[in-house]
Enzyme design. Structure first.
Site, mmCIF file in Angstrom:
data_model
loop_
_atom_site.group_PDB
_atom_site.id
_atom_site.type_symbol
_atom_site.label_atom_id
_atom_site.label_comp_id
_atom_site.label_asym_id
_atom_site.label_seq_id
_atom_site.Cartn_x
_atom_site.Cartn_y
_atom_site.Cartn_z
ATOM 1 C CB SER A 179 -1.090 -0.121 1.206
ATOM 2 O OG SER A 179 -1.938 0.756 1.016
ATOM 3 C CG ASP A 188 -6.846 -3.246 -3.264
ATOM 4 O OD1 ASP A 188 -7.331 -2.480 -2.350
ATOM 5 O OD2 ASP A 188 -5.586 -2.904 -2.985
ATOM 6 C CG HIS A 216 -5.564 -3.012 0.584
ATOM 7 N ND1 HIS A 216 -4.812 -2.610 -0.611
ATOM 8 C CD2 HIS A 216 -4.911 -2.038 1.631
ATOM 9 C CE1 HIS A 216 -3.966 -1.687 -0.261
ATOM 10 N NE2 HIS A 216 -3.762 -1.479 0.899
#
Length: 660
Positions: free
Chosen positions: A208, A314, A345
């Site tokens: 991320s 995601d 995610h």
């Protein structure tokens, strides 16, 4: 306590005996270590092995000068760098490569499925390094380096959410590891520290925000960054907050900056906060702030190899990010590999652990240690087809998808329930829907075969053969709004029974278990043992697998919105996010066009009714097998049956790329 190895679990005592024996053996040094001491350049086969003591590893902190003064206090910012490295190579006069994770989350939020944070001893030395990288790789001859981005934890400066300060925080460390930057043993003053133990070869990894920083640093073209492994990472910050002018969250980057900054940084970074507010207007227009945070445009500078990992469901860092980054890297001939899961995610350590660790090991061994292990010649893509079931592809996207297949919607037997095929609709054919900001794509898909007021759905006949979509598609829509503002959504749906990961659930496709497995060596305060996970699955009758959103006001320019004239038609092309999905034979492919996709984009200021001109609407999709699969004649699927079983609606999340 047990240790997980490639061969299974062995007692801790046996592991220590084996490691000690290995230390006493005569070892062939990795290629880069050989270069560092003798200038030798021959290739070495094999793999790095856990021959060094983790318990005796050197743990230290340095502060690297970024050469910028982001907090305007009159001195250049220093970022805190925590290091753990094996003691023995330096004693032998050998230099080693680095695995680096630069993050804003080490004190505010934690890393990984168990939200691990950095911890420190009474003497200030680092104790816990989050995640398994140090436990596994340090005994194998790597250093693990964890960087606090400017404005976070023990660093100076301010968080600027993907801008110069964020990227320079990590780039300066890459430079220091190669002897091109300065570091000190204190946050202010202190003595100069050199990385004389490093051979300069650095690989960056992270999920991320962390992976986003890796993308940004690679896009500077910095020398000595040999590889990056971005996991669920952002490639352009505009596309994290907007989709062709449509806002994805009710706040901008200033909220995220405030969320991750240290308390001290919040007090001194008001000016940077104001710049983030002023530079990111909520109207969705592209500004200089977004240009400075667009790494895709600089893909030509990337010298590092790239191992991309992303969840195809995601809905936090949405899949457009990996798609446009991948395409840009391919255009410039960057060495690359990709894993695509059916999760949301989620880190691959938590959805495919037993394959991920050895795959990452081989990747780093090749690009950082110099081992000729064939990883650069292996299949390019691993794709999850069903929970826990994977396929491989020699190249990705699939061959034959560069020339997109055009599918066109047509009217059916009931309003809002039409057909999808190769024939264009006749002139004058229309469908009408009214934006309902309370309903999401899952509501639309559940009623794909039923007339409803908030969407227009078009589907093929049952497929005669499997149909694969691989890559990024586009949907062009001609729509006439009833008001001066309107948002549009387009989604692709697989209509048919399947068992999928529950990506809309709390774990985004995984369930965390109580038992643990160990990956590497442990010591007090830093365990190598992590909770196992299992797929969290759901049986469904429909699956949304690709999405695109836009503000209709960006019809003339995706970077700038314009007021709409009610009653006037506008043509706009929506980018569908990248994915790879196979619609099985017997299932149907559906295209649904709606307004606000609740939970995924914000609604417009009005509630428009939109009329679609079907003769000027089409989907251009990267399909394989279309000629055979779509050989039947489309018929309207309208039935009196109830809604199709699916997942819960997407949950409106905070605008935080991975706060866990």
């Amino acid at each position: 306590m047990t240790i997980r190895t490639r061969l299974g679990r062995i007692p801790w005592q046996a592991f220590v005996v084996a490691a000690t024996a290995a230390l006493l053996a005569v070892l062939l040094p990795p290629a880069d270590s050989a270069r560092a001491t003798t200038g030798e350049t021959r290739a070495v086969t094999g793999e790095s092995r856990p021959v060094y003591s983790y318990d005796r590893a050197i743990r230290e902190s340095v502060w690297v000068d970024t050469k910028i003064d982001g907090d305007s206090d009159g001195r250049t910012d220093r970022v805190a760098v925590d290091i753990v490295r094996p003691r023995e190579p330096a004693q032998q006069g050998r230099r080693i490569p680095v695995i680096m994770d630069a993050s804003p989350y080490y004190s505010c939020c934690g890393r990984g499925n168990e939200s691990q944070k950095k911890t420190y001893g009474a003497d200030g030395r680092p104790v816990q390094f989050p995640l398994f990288y140090d436990n596994y790789f340090v005994p194998r001859g790597y250093a693990t380096v964890l960087v606090d981005l400017a404005g976070t934890n023990r660093s100076d400066g301010c968080v600027d959410v993907g801008g110069r300060s964020d990227v320079q925080s990590a780039k300066a460390v890459v430079d220091w590891l190669a002897g091109r930057a300065r570091a000190y043993d204190a946050r202010t003053g202190g003595k100069r520290v050199t990385a004389d133990w490093s051979n300069g070869r650095t690989g960056m990894i992270g999920k991320s925000y962390d992976g986003t920083v890796a993308n940004g640093v690679a896009a500077t073209g910095v020398p000595n960054l040999k590889t990056i492994v971005p996991i669920g990472a952002i490639s352009s910050w505009y596309d994290y907050y907007f989709s062709q002018g449509a806002p994805l969250y009710d706040s901008g980057p200033e909220w995220l900056s405030d969320y991750v900054e240290s308390p001290a940084a919040r007090d001194r970074c008001a000016a940077v906060q104001k710049q983030l507010v002023d530079g990111a207007p909520r109207n969705g227009d592209w500004t200089d702030l977004w240009s400075a945070r667009d790494y895709v445009k600089d893909a030509r500078k990337v010298k590092a190899s790239v191992f991309v990992v992303h969840g195809m469901q995601d809905l936090n860092v949405r899949t457009k990010h990996f798609g446009q980054w991948w395409d840009a890297l391919a255009k410039h001939g960057v060495e690359r590999k990709i894993w695509l899961s059916q999760t949301g995610h989620v880190d691959p350590f938590d959805f495919r652990r037993e394959d991920w660790v050895p795959a990452l090991h081989r990747w780093f061994d090749h690009y950082l240690m110099g081992y000729e292990n064939g990883v650069d010649r292996a299949p390019m893509a691993d794709i999850e087809r069903a929970p826990g079931e994977w396929s491989t592809d020699r190249v990705w996207p699939a061959p034959g998808t560069a020339a997109r297949t055009t599918l066109r919607p047509g009217t059916g037997d009931a309003p809002g329930v039409g057909v999808l095929g190769s024939r264009p609709a006749p002139s004058g054919a229309t469908e009408t829907f009214t934006d309902d900001p309370k309903l999401s794509e899952t509501d639309w898909a559940a009623h794909a075969d039923q007339p409803t007021a908030e969407k227009a759905a078009f589907s093929t006949a049952p497929l005669a053969a499997p149909l694969r979509l691989s890559g990024s598609g586009k949907v062009t829509v001609t729509a006439t709004p009833s008001t001066a503002t309107a948002h549009l959504s387009a989604v692709l749906v697989d209509l048919g029974p399947a068992t999928i990961r529950d990506y809309a659930g709390q774990g985004e496709g995984i369930t965390t278990l109580d038992r643990r497995t160990c990956w590497g060596a442990s010591r007090d305060g830093d365990s190598a043992c992590f909770k196992e996970t299992a797929p969290d699955t759901e049986k469904v009758q429909q699956t949304v697998f690709s999405r695109g959103w836009a503000d209709l006001g960006t019809y003339a320019d995706p970077h700038k919105g314009r007021p709409l004239t009610p009653g006037k038609p506008y043509t706009i092309t929506l980018d569908l996010a990248a994915t790879d999905h196979v619609v099985p034979a017997g299932h149907r492919l559906a295209l649904i066009v709606g307004g606000t996709d609740a939970g995924l984009i914000d609604p417009p200021s009005t509630r428009p009714t939109l009329t679609l001109d079907l003769s000027r609407t089409k989907a251009e999709l990267p399909l394989t097998g279309a000629a055979h699969a779509l050989s039947g004649t489309p018929k309207a699927p309208h039935t009196g049956a109830g809604p199709l079983a699916g997942l819960d609606a997407p949950r409106l999340g905070r605008p935080v790329p991975d706060a866990r």
